[in-house]
Design a protein around this motif. Structure first.
Motif, PDB file in Angstrom:
ATOM      1  N   THR A   1       0.827  -1.237   0.003  1.00  0.00           N
ATOM      2  CA  THR A   1      -0.072   0.052  -0.043  1.00  0.00           C
ATOM      3  C   THR A   1       0.752   1.117  -0.106  1.00  0.00           C
ATOM      4  O   THR A   1       0.187   1.945  -0.310  1.00  0.00           O
ATOM      5  CB  THR A   1      -1.264   0.188   1.275  1.00  0.00           C
ATOM      6  OG1 THR A   1      -0.565  -0.379   2.787  1.00  0.00           O
ATOM      7  CG2 THR A   1      -1.967  -1.493   0.984  1.00  0.00           C
ATOM      8  N   VAL A   2       2.028   1.578   0.429  1.00  0.00           N
ATOM      9  CA  VAL A   2       2.951   2.692   0.515  1.00  0.00           C
ATOM     10  C   VAL A   2       3.446   2.382  -0.834  1.00  0.00           C
ATOM     11  O   VAL A   2       3.777   3.457  -1.332  1.00  0.00           O
ATOM     12  CB  VAL A   2       4.076   2.016   1.699  1.00  0.00           C
ATOM     13  CG1 VAL A   2       4.582   4.008   1.804  1.00  0.00           C
ATOM     14  CG2 VAL A   2       3.479   2.645   3.417  1.00  0.00           C
ATOM     15  N   ASP A   3       4.397   1.290  -1.921  1.00  0.00           N
ATOM     16  CA  ASP A   3       4.964   1.877  -2.742  1.00  0.00           C
ATOM     17  C   ASP A   3       4.485   0.494  -3.620  1.00  0.00           C
ATOM     18  O   ASP A   3       4.439  -0.372  -3.851  1.00  0.00           O
ATOM     19  CB  ASP A   3       6.649   1.603  -2.291  1.00  0.00           C
ATOM     20  CG  ASP A   3       7.183   1.668  -3.802  1.00  0.00           C
ATOM     21  OD1 ASP A   3       6.782   2.041  -4.868  1.00  0.00           O
ATOM     22  OD2 ASP A   3       7.987   0.713  -3.565  1.00  0.00           O
ATOM     23  N   PRO A   4       3.012   0.549  -3.784  1.00  0.00           N
ATOM     24  CA  PRO A   4       1.605   0.100  -4.756  1.00  0.00           C
ATOM     25  C   PRO A   4       2.625  -0.715  -6.366  1.00  0.00           C
ATOM     26  O   PRO A   4       2.704  -1.932  -6.126  1.00  0.00           O
ATOM     27  CB  PRO A   4       0.748   0.222  -5.362  1.00  0.00           C
ATOM     28  CG  PRO A   4       0.998   2.090  -4.658  1.00  0.00           C
ATOM     29  CD  PRO A   4       2.006   1.938  -4.449  1.00  0.00           C
ATOM     30  N   LYS A   5       3.135   0.296  -6.704  1.00  0.00           N
ATOM     31  CA  LYS A   5       4.390  -0.364  -7.795  1.00  0.00           C
ATOM     32  C   LYS A   5       5.354  -0.191  -8.010  1.00  0.00           C
ATOM     33  O   LYS A   5       6.289  -1.074  -8.455  1.00  0.00           O
ATOM     34  CB  LYS A   5       4.342   0.989  -9.440  1.00  0.00           C
ATOM     35  CG  LYS A   5       2.791   1.248  -9.302  1.00  0.00           C
ATOM     36  CD  LYS A   5       2.658   2.600 -10.327  1.00  0.00           C
ATOM     37  CE  LYS A   5       1.396   3.880 -10.778  1.00  0.00           C
ATOM     38  NZ  LYS A   5       2.271   4.491 -11.570  1.00  0.00           N
ATOM     39  N   GLY A   6       6.020  -0.958  -6.456  1.00  0.00           N
ATOM     40  CA  GLY A   6       7.060  -0.915  -6.332  1.00  0.00           C
ATOM     41  C   GLY A   6       8.120  -0.222  -7.089  1.00  0.00           C
ATOM     42  O   GLY A   6       9.477   0.161  -7.144  1.00  0.00           O
ATOM     43  N   LEU A   7       7.878   1.141  -7.360  1.00  0.00           N
ATOM     44  CA  LEU A   7       9.365   2.364  -7.655  1.00  0.00           C
ATOM     45  C   LEU A   7      10.100   2.479  -6.955  1.00  0.00           C
ATOM     46  O   LEU A   7      11.267   2.275  -7.509  1.00  0.00           O
ATOM     47  CB  LEU A   7       8.063   3.090  -8.007  1.00  0.00           C
ATOM     48  CG  LEU A   7       6.882   3.396  -9.223  1.00  0.00           C
ATOM     49  CD1 LEU A   7       6.158   4.761  -9.616  1.00  0.00           C
ATOM     50  CD2 LEU A   7       7.619   3.190 -10.638  1.00  0.00           C
TER      51      LEU A   7
ATOM     52  N   LEU B   1       8.866  11.169  -8.408  1.00  0.00           N
ATOM     53  CA  LEU B   1       7.258  12.384  -9.088  1.00  0.00           C
ATOM     54  C   LEU B   1       6.535  11.031  -9.804  1.00  0.00           C
ATOM     55  O   LEU B   1       5.185  11.006  -9.160  1.00  0.00           O
ATOM     56  CB  LEU B   1       7.670  12.675 -10.263  1.00  0.00           C
ATOM     57  CG  LEU B   1       6.580  14.246 -10.681  1.00  0.00           C
ATOM     58  CD1 LEU B   1       6.255  14.385  -9.919  1.00  0.00           C
ATOM     59  CD2 LEU B   1       7.584  14.608 -11.376  1.00  0.00           C
ATOM     60  N   ASP B   2       7.159  10.159 -10.332  1.00  0.00           N
ATOM     61  CA  ASP B   2       6.004   9.663 -10.532  1.00  0.00           C
ATOM     62  C   ASP B   2       5.361   8.604  -9.273  1.00  0.00           C
ATOM     63  O   ASP B   2       4.419   7.969  -8.667  1.00  0.00           O
ATOM     64  CB  ASP B   2       6.705   7.986 -11.476  1.00  0.00           C
ATOM     65  CG  ASP B   2       5.698   7.328 -11.974  1.00  0.00           C
ATOM     66  OD1 ASP B   2       4.650   7.555 -12.141  1.00  0.00           O
ATOM     67  OD2 ASP B   2       6.043   6.715 -12.916  1.00  0.00           O
ATOM     68  N   TRP B   3       5.974   8.019  -8.436  1.00  0.00           N
ATOM     69  CA  TRP B   3       5.287   7.969  -7.259  1.00  0.00           C
ATOM     70  C   TRP B   3       4.492   8.383  -6.789  1.00  0.00           C
ATOM     71  O   TRP B   3       3.167   8.388  -6.108  1.00  0.00           O
ATOM     72  CB  TRP B   3       6.661   7.485  -6.132  1.00  0.00           C
ATOM     73  CG  TRP B   3       5.997   6.877  -4.843  1.00  0.00           C
ATOM     74  CD1 TRP B   3       5.080   5.335  -4.736  1.00  0.00           C
ATOM     75  CD2 TRP B   3       5.663   7.588  -3.529  1.00  0.00           C
ATOM     76  NE1 TRP B   3       4.598   5.770  -2.841  1.00  0.00           N
ATOM     77  CE2 TRP B   3       5.057   6.726  -2.261  1.00  0.00           C
ATOM     78  CE3 TRP B   3       5.812   8.697  -3.329  1.00  0.00           C
ATOM     79  CZ2 TRP B   3       4.396   7.023  -1.741  1.00  0.00           C
ATOM     80  CZ3 TRP B   3       5.427   9.933  -2.353  1.00  0.00           C
ATOM     81  CH2 TRP B   3       5.189   8.649  -1.272  1.00  0.00           C
ATOM     82  N   ALA B   4       5.107   9.594  -6.502  1.00  0.00           N
ATOM     83  CA  ALA B   4       3.846  10.718  -5.820  1.00  0.00           C
ATOM     84  C   ALA B   4       2.783  11.012  -6.429  1.00  0.00           C
ATOM     85  O   ALA B   4       1.829  11.543  -5.901  1.00  0.00           O
ATOM     86  CB  ALA B   4       4.191  12.031  -5.294  1.00  0.00           C
ATOM     87  N   LEU B   5       2.502  10.821  -7.392  1.00  0.00           N
ATOM     88  CA  LEU B   5       1.726  11.691  -8.775  1.00  0.00           C
ATOM     89  C   LEU B   5       0.483  10.068  -8.277  1.00  0.00           C
ATOM     90  O   LEU B   5      -0.514  10.002  -8.434  1.00  0.00           O
ATOM     91  CB  LEU B   5       1.777  11.505 -10.309  1.00  0.00           C
ATOM     92  CG  LEU B   5       2.412  12.898 -10.581  1.00  0.00           C
ATOM     93  CD1 LEU B   5       2.765  12.577 -11.581  1.00  0.00           C
ATOM     94  CD2 LEU B   5       1.770  14.058 -10.136  1.00  0.00           C
ATOM     95  N   SER B   6       0.815   8.753  -8.126  1.00  0.00           N
ATOM     96  CA  SER B   6      -0.017   7.932  -7.880  1.00  0.00           C
ATOM     97  C   SER B   6       0.038   7.593  -6.512  1.00  0.00           C
ATOM     98  O   SER B   6      -1.238   6.909  -5.918  1.00  0.00           O
ATOM     99  CB  SER B   6       0.861   6.599  -8.021  1.00  0.00           C
ATOM    100  OG  SER B   6       1.743   6.485  -7.063  1.00  0.00           O
TER     101      SER B   6
ATOM    102  N   ALA C   1       0.940  12.224   1.981  1.00  0.00           N
ATOM    103  CA  ALA C   1       2.391  11.791   1.503  1.00  0.00           C
ATOM    104  C   ALA C   1       3.751  11.588   2.193  1.00  0.00           C
ATOM    105  O   ALA C   1       4.327  10.796   1.673  1.00  0.00           O
ATOM    106  CB  ALA C   1       2.012  12.125   0.154  1.00  0.00           C
ATOM    107  N   ARG C   2       3.051  12.320   3.216  1.00  0.00           N
ATOM    108  CA  ARG C   2       4.323  12.707   3.796  1.00  0.00           C
ATOM    109  C   ARG C   2       5.270  11.165   4.807  1.00  0.00           C
ATOM    110  O   ARG C   2       5.753  11.087   5.393  1.00  0.00           O
ATOM    111  CB  ARG C   2       4.357  13.945   4.808  1.00  0.00           C
ATOM    112  CG  ARG C   2       4.533  15.040   4.112  1.00  0.00           C
ATOM    113  CD  ARG C   2       4.957  16.394   5.438  1.00  0.00           C
ATOM    114  NE  ARG C   2       5.802  16.026   5.668  1.00  0.00           N
ATOM    115  CZ  ARG C   2       6.104  17.762   6.707  1.00  0.00           C
ATOM    116  NH1 ARG C   2       5.825  18.372   5.986  1.00  0.00           N
ATOM    117  NH2 ARG C   2       7.625  17.202   7.680  1.00  0.00           N
ATOM    118  N   ALA C   3       3.540  10.700   5.685  1.00  0.00           N
ATOM    119  CA  ALA C   3       3.857   9.586   5.991  1.00  0.00           C
ATOM    120  C   ALA C   3       4.094   8.268   5.504  1.00  0.00           C
ATOM    121  O   ALA C   3       5.321   7.451   5.874  1.00  0.00           O
ATOM    122  CB  ALA C   3       2.352   9.470   7.055  1.00  0.00           C
ATOM    123  N   LEU C   4       3.571   8.521   4.174  1.00  0.00           N
ATOM    124  CA  LEU C   4       3.990   7.402   3.500  1.00  0.00           C
ATOM    125  C   LEU C   4       5.176   7.241   2.925  1.00  0.00           C
ATOM    126  O   LEU C   4       6.450   6.801   3.721  1.00  0.00           O
ATOM    127  CB  LEU C   4       3.161   7.616   2.269  1.00  0.00           C
ATOM    128  CG  LEU C   4       1.775   6.911   2.015  1.00  0.00           C
ATOM    129  CD1 LEU C   4       1.590   6.610   0.807  1.00  0.00           C
ATOM    130  CD2 LEU C   4       1.574   5.689   3.202  1.00  0.00           C
TER     131      LEU C   4
END
Length: 86
Positions: A5-11, A31-36, A43-46
Motif C-alpha cells: 500500500t505504500v509503494d504499490p508499483k514497487g517504484l 515524482l511518478d510515485w508521488a503522482l500515484s 504522502a509525508r507519512a508514506l
C-alpha cells in the motif's frame, strides 16, 4: 503491482536496486510515485515509511525522499486573481 500500500508499483524499492542510479532518475521515479498517491492520503507519512524501509545512507533516492519529506507542504492555490498578482 506489488500489493504494497505504500509503494504499490514497487517504484521506490526498484530504485534502490538499480546500480548507478542518478539523482535525476531518482527524482523522476519519486515524482511518478508521488503522482500515484491517492487524494486524501498523507504522502509525508508514506515517505517516512519508505525512508524507514529503504533509507540507505548515501543513496540518491534516500536524499530525494528526505527532500520530499522536508519540502512537502500544504498545497496552495495559485489560480484566480490572487495567482495573477505579484
Amino acid at each position: 503491482m506489488t500489493g504494497d500500500t505504500v509503494d504499490p508499483k514497487g517504484l521506490i524499492a526498484e530504485a534502490y536496486r538499480i546500480e548507478g542510479i542518478t539523482p535525476a532518475e531518482c527524482r523522476s521515479i519519486f515524482l511518478d510515485w508521488a503522482l500515484s498517491v491517492p487524494t486524501g492520503v498523507d504522502a509525508r507519512a508514506l515517505v517516512a515509511v519508505l525512508l524507514s524501509r529503504h533509507g540507505a545512507p548515501g543513496h540518491p533516492m534516500t536524499t530525494v525522499l528526505r527532500d520530499g519529506l522536508d519540502e512537502a507542504g500544504a498545497p496552495r492555490r495559485r489560480g484566480g486573481r490572487g495567482g495573477r498578482r505579484r
